[in-house]
Write an enzyme that holds these catalytic residues in place. Structure first.
Site, PDB file in Angstrom:
ATOM      1  N   LYS A 163      34.185  42.992  35.805  1.00  0.00           N
ATOM      2  CA  LYS A 163      32.731  42.978  35.553  1.00  0.00           C
ATOM      3  C   LYS A 163      31.959  42.078  36.510  1.00  0.00           C
ATOM      4  O   LYS A 163      30.861  42.425  36.916  1.00  0.00           O
ATOM      5  CB  LYS A 163      32.443  42.625  34.099  1.00  0.00           C
ATOM      6  N   ARG A 169      31.306  34.640  19.388  1.00  0.00           N
ATOM      7  CA  ARG A 169      30.680  35.786  20.032  1.00  0.00           C
ATOM      8  C   ARG A 169      31.178  36.971  19.221  1.00  0.00           C
ATOM      9  O   ARG A 169      30.951  37.005  18.016  1.00  0.00           O
ATOM     10  CB  ARG A 169      31.017  35.847  21.534  1.00  0.00           C
TER      11      ARG A 169
HETATM   12  C1  LIG Z   1      34.537  38.639  30.713  1.00  0.00           C
HETATM   13  C2  LIG Z   1      35.590  38.810  29.707  1.00  0.00           C
HETATM   14  C3  LIG Z   1      36.912  38.446  30.022  1.00  0.00           C
HETATM   15  C4  LIG Z   1      37.306  37.813  31.342  1.00  0.00           C
HETATM   16  O1  LIG Z   1      36.895  36.485  31.377  1.00  0.00           O
HETATM   17  P1  LIG Z   1      37.243  35.529  32.635  1.00  0.00           P
HETATM   18  O2  LIG Z   1      36.793  34.197  32.189  1.00  0.00           O
HETATM   19  O3  LIG Z   1      36.502  36.057  33.798  1.00  0.00           O
HETATM   20  O4  LIG Z   1      38.712  35.598  32.815  1.00  0.00           O
HETATM   21  C5  LIG Z   1      37.863  38.670  29.060  1.00  0.00           C
HETATM   22  N1  LIG Z   1      37.556  39.212  27.860  1.00  0.00           N
HETATM   23  C6  LIG Z   1      36.307  39.562  27.520  1.00  0.00           C
HETATM   24  C7  LIG Z   1      36.038  40.160  26.190  1.00  0.00           C
HETATM   25  C8  LIG Z   1      35.276  39.378  28.437  1.00  0.00           C
HETATM   26  O5  LIG Z   1      34.034  39.730  28.093  1.00  0.00           O
END
Ligand SMILES: *Cc1c(COP(=O)(O)O)cnc(C)c1O
Length: 355
Positions: free
Chosen positions: A36, A131
């Site tokens: 993302k 969250r």
């Molecule tokens: C963005 C996200 C991740 C990845 O997080 P990083 O800190 O970039 O490793 C993993 N799980 C969810 C649900 C996310 O939204």
């Protein structure tokens, strides 16, 4: 080549992905590559696949759609709980989605039946970061409802910490998730392919734990791209922290005062600015601004200081560096800065050391 530009070192990203896959694999934890922050960039996705990662995850359907169009051969996971009005596309373009709402899951089931397919689910469990996630006490009822639904297959449970609440994924939280996974498997006589313990913030837990329990998966973004863990933003040994470089250019360079003169009112963004008096300084203006990058997330590689920014300019104190008009100035980016640069249509993406 013109600026502003981000140089994306594909070989360094691939190296980080491979190292992390091996490290986590050493205790039986598989990696999902999260795309993302790079907006589902297909060159980067391709590098992750070449590093042995076969499941990719993104929070946005548009990014997953783009990777599919670029013929990226992976299983795709939707990270963000589906937006109700996008259910049809979730089923069409993703293989698995992370979920926490029964209403949404019912709609996924209906759409999957209509599209004559099976959509896979990972149920997210709330463990304190506040969250997304089902409260643990509600999980059993939801699992019971989900396994009755057509067109839907429960393939895992997961949790997400250290995002909104900054809560540490520690031994206790991971032990709790393990025990929840064990309960679900025993009670419903099923095998969870994914027990997904978290993200880049799980590094220190992983390194220190003797027993990963039922946790067999992590979803990693930042540690692949920026080479750090995310509880304290410490570099991970053996990884590159400079796979991305923002390159900007000096458009004005003059000796000027360090404090604005005249009556102080609001700046371009409605704030009343304050400046430290450094006397006469070399002020350089870079042809890049807030429409290109989250300036607060930049660190100059030269010994210069960022004094301020507007939509289209960054102003620096060049200190002892004799910056001239046309000189290139390079920056490291934190996660927020990387996200903004990859999202901005004004920043050129250049791939270097392509594998
Ligand atoms: C963005 C996200 C991740 C990845 O997080 P990083 O800190 O970039 O490793 C993993 N799980 C969810 C649900 C996310 O939204």
């Amino acid at each position: 080549m013109t600026t502003p530009r981000i140089d994306i070192n594909i070989a360094k990203i691939a190296h980080n992905a491979k190292e992390l896959k091996e490290l986590y694999g050493s205790k039986g934890v598989r990696i999902i590559g999260v795309t993302k922050v790079v907006c589902g960039d297909s060159n980067i996705a391709d590098a992750l696949l070449k590093s042995g990662i076969s499941v990719l995850a993104d929070s946005r359907i548009a990014n997953i759609h783009r990777m599919r169009d670029a013929d990226i051969q992976a299983q795709f996971v939707l990270l963000r709980t589906p937006i109700p009005s996008q259910i049809e596309d979730v089923v069409r373009y993703t293989d698995i989605s992370l979920n926490s709402e029964l209403l949404v899951i019912k709609a996924l089931s209906k759409s999957a039946v209509k599209q004559d397919t099976t959509h896979k689910l990972i149920l997210m469990v709330e463990l304190g970061d506040l969250r997304e996630g089902i409260m643990p006490s509600d999980l059993e009822d939801i699992v019971r409802a989900v396994i009755e639904m057509d067109g839907i297959k429960l393939v895992g449970i997961g949790t997400n910490l250290a995002c909104l609440g900054g809560i540490k994924p520690d031994e206790e939280k991971m032990g709790y998730l393990s025990s929840i996974a064990r309960d679900v498997e025993e009670k419903f006589r099923l095998t969870l392919e994914f027990v997904s313990g978290g993200n880049s913030a799980n590094y220190s837990w992983f390194i220190s734990t003797e027993d990963t329990g039922m946790i067999n998966n992590l979803r990693l973004g930042e540690s692949i791209y920026l080479g750090c863990e995310t509880l304290y933003r410490k570099p991970i040994p053996g990884l590159f922290t400079d796979a991305f470089t923002l390159i900007t250019e000096v458009i004005e360079s003059k000796i000027k005062p360090s404090v604005p003169y005249g009556e102080v009112c609001q700046d371009a963004f409605g704030n009343v600015p304050e400046f430290q008096d450094r006397g006469q300084i070399r002020r350089a203006i870079l042809g890049v601004g807030l429409q290109d990058v989250l300036v607060s997330g930049l660190t100059p590689r030269l010994d210069i200081d960022i004094l301020g920014a507007s939509s289209d300019h960054i102003i620096v104190d060049a200190k002892q560096i004799g910056l001239k008009v046309g000189d290139e100035v390079e920056f490291d980016l934190n996660y927020g800065a990387l996200l903004s640069v990859m999202t901005s249509p004004y920043v050129i993406k250049k791939y270097v050391n392509v594998i």
